[in-house]
Design a protein around this motif. Structure first.
Motif, PDB file in Angstrom:
ATOM      1  N   UNK A  44      -1.851   1.767 -18.565  1.00  0.00           N
ATOM      2  CA  UNK A  44      -2.175   3.146 -18.925  1.00  0.00           C
ATOM      3  C   UNK A  44      -1.012   3.924 -19.520  1.00  0.00           C
ATOM      4  N   UNK A  45       0.172   3.328 -19.517  1.00  0.00           N
ATOM      5  CA  UNK A  45       1.374   4.019 -19.988  1.00  0.00           C
ATOM      6  C   UNK A  45       2.144   3.146 -20.981  1.00  0.00           C
ATOM      7  N   UNK A  46       1.575   2.892 -22.142  1.00  0.00           N
ATOM      8  CA  UNK A  46       2.293   2.059 -23.115  1.00  0.00           C
ATOM      9  C   UNK A  46       3.586   2.750 -23.577  1.00  0.00           C
ATOM     10  N   UNK A  47       4.630   1.980 -23.727  1.00  0.00           N
ATOM     11  CA  UNK A  47       5.948   2.441 -24.202  1.00  0.00           C
ATOM     12  C   UNK A  47       6.642   3.380 -23.214  1.00  0.00           C
ATOM     13  N   UNK A  48       6.151   3.463 -22.003  1.00  0.00           N
ATOM     14  CA  UNK A  48       6.740   4.325 -20.986  1.00  0.00           C
ATOM     15  C   UNK A  48       7.869   3.577 -20.293  1.00  0.00           C
ATOM     16  N   UNK A  49       8.838   4.302 -19.724  1.00  0.00           N
ATOM     17  CA  UNK A  49       9.952   3.695 -19.007  1.00  0.00           C
ATOM     18  C   UNK A  49      10.134   4.341 -17.646  1.00  0.00           C
TER      19      UNK A  49
END
Length: 67
Positions: A44-49
């Motif tokens: 649910x959080x693409x490209x999140x860190x």
């Protein structure tokens, strides 16, 4: 225990699943804190860190960790 180890431990406390924690990415020194980043593999959080700030105050042997 290193700041990277402490950061990963802190992330594990708040992540829904360990499988949502990706690889260690990098770290930066900002003022007196070290910012540590891990990739997120949560769909649910693409490209999140995941970002964790770690630091030790003065002569204290205790580390301080904040998500």
């Amino acid at each position: 225990m290193t700041f990277v180890d402490l950061a990963l431990e802190a992330i594990r406390e708040v992540a829904d699943e360990d499988s949502h924690i990706g690889n260690y990415l990098d770290r930066d020194l900002v003022d007196s804190s070290t910012i540590i980043r891990f990739a997120s593999t949560h769909p649910g959080y693409p490209h999140w860190r995941w970002c964790v700030a770690c630091g030790a105050g003065g002569r204290s042997a205790r580390a301080h960790v904040g998500l």
